[in-house]
Motif scaffolding. Structure first.
Motif, short mmCIF file in Angstrom:
data_model
loop_
_atom_site.label_atom_id
_atom_site.label_comp_id
_atom_site.label_asym_id
_atom_site.label_seq_id
_atom_site.Cartn_x
_atom_site.Cartn_y
_atom_site.Cartn_z
N ASP A 203 141.52 44.29 41.29
CA ASP A 203 140.40 43.58 40.67
C ASP A 203 139.91 44.35 39.44
O ASP A 203 139.81 45.58 39.45
N THR A 204 139.58 43.61 38.38
CA THR A 204 139.12 44.23 37.13
C THR A 204 137.89 45.09 37.35
O THR A 204 137.77 46.18 36.79
N GLU A 205 136.97 44.62 38.18
CA GLU A 205 135.75 45.39 38.43
C GLU A 205 136.06 46.73 39.08
O GLU A 205 135.43 47.75 38.77
N GLN A 206 137.05 46.74 39.94
CA GLN A 206 137.45 47.98 40.60
C GLN A 206 138.05 48.96 39.57
O GLN A 206 137.80 50.17 39.61
N LEU A 208 137.37 49.02 36.34
CA LEU A 208 136.26 49.49 35.50
C LEU A 208 135.43 50.56 36.21
O LEU A 208 135.00 51.54 35.60
N ASN A 209 135.23 50.38 37.51
CA ASN A 209 134.49 51.38 38.27
C ASN A 209 135.22 52.72 38.26
O ASN A 209 134.61 53.78 38.13
N GLN A 212 134.89 54.32 34.84
CA GLN A 212 133.56 54.87 34.59
C GLN A 212 133.43 56.30 35.13
O GLN A 212 132.56 57.05 34.70
N ARG A 228 133.59 48.19 28.41
CA ARG A 228 133.68 47.25 29.52
C ARG A 228 134.15 45.87 29.04
O ARG A 228 135.05 45.26 29.62
N HIS A 229 133.54 45.41 27.95
CA HIS A 229 133.89 44.09 27.41
C HIS A 229 135.34 44.08 26.93
O HIS A 229 136.10 43.14 27.21
N THR A 232 137.89 44.33 29.86
CA THR A 232 137.92 43.06 30.60
C THR A 232 138.77 42.03 29.88
O THR A 232 139.60 41.34 30.49
#
Length: 241
Positions: A203-206, A208-209, A212, A228-229, A232
């Motif tokens: 997952d993209t959110e994972q 990005l986390n 970070q 982030r943008h 994504t």
């Protein structure tokens, strides 16, 4: 001032031995020379074949920025297209931007490609990393890298006379059975870069986390929002972009 135009590596090495000063596209050194005095000899690599390569996995240091097209990955092409004005891009070179400039708009793109530098010394040609080239101001012959799966580049607009605009570059590489995301950011005159590995389908959110938690994640809030943008959008792009 005598301008020398070597057509072979051995001739270029002879020029170096005899004290010729490399000039790139001369967009950065000319004003300084007018003020401080011209050297007795200068050398341009514009006729040296090894310094004029434009390929999917290689780019010569003498290539003029305007000539960089879709033969190279998207991240490098877009980086070159944003440097200065059209007049600057008609004369400025890859080597001049990376080694001679304090802005180094191409550097984030080269870092996310994990590019290696091909360096010309008076007695040999060899590969090294970009950090050594920038620290020691070697004479750059070109860059080499492995083609990424996808890459992208974002340069924010800046105000005339203001600080250098933020740059975000990113590329996804095949890494065995996994993927490797490389991200580089120019914030002012400082460049941060790091990478994170992940499995296909993550997952993209994972992702990005995880990013970070790297050096890139230490950016200020506005800079991280741009990263982030950009990441994504990149992860949603088709391969080969």
């Amino acid at each position: 001032m005598l301008l020398r135009l070597p057509v072979s590596v051995s001739e270029a090495q002879e020029c170096l031995t005899e004290g010729a000063v490399p000039i790139g596209g001369a967009t950065l050194v000319w004003a300084g020379w007018q003020q401080d005095g011209f050297p007795d000899q200068a050398m341009s690599l514009r006729r040296l074949p090894e310094a004029n390569v434009i390929e999917r996995e290689a780019l010569g240091a003498a290539v003029v920025l305007r000539e960089i097209d879709d033969r190279v990955p998207e991240v490098l092409r877009r980086a070159a297209a944003t440097v200065g004005t059209g007049a600057v891009r008609r004369t400025a070179t890859v080597g001049g931007n990376l080694v001679g400039s304090t802005l180094r708009c191409l550097l984030p793109a080269a870092l996310v490609l994990n590019a290696r530098a091909v360096v010309l010394d008076a007695d040999r040609v060899h590969e090294t990393d970009l950090a050594e080239v920038l620290a020691k101001r070697h004479l750059l012959l070109g860059l080499r890298w492995r083609e990424p799966i996808v890459s992208g580049y974002r340069k924010l607009s800046g105000e005339a006379g203001g600080p250098p605009p933020l740059i975000v570059a990113a590329a996804v590489h095949a890494d065995g059975g996994r993927h490797l995301l490389r991200v580089a950011v120019r914030d002012g005159y400082e460049v941060l870069s790091d990478s994170i590995g992940y499995d296909a389908g993550t997952d993209t959110e994972q992702i990005l986390n995880g990013l970070q938690g790297t050096t890139v994640g230490t950016l200020h809030a506005a800079g991280w929002a741009e990263v982030r943008h950009h990441v994504t959008e990149l992860l949603a792009a088709p391969a080969g972009h």
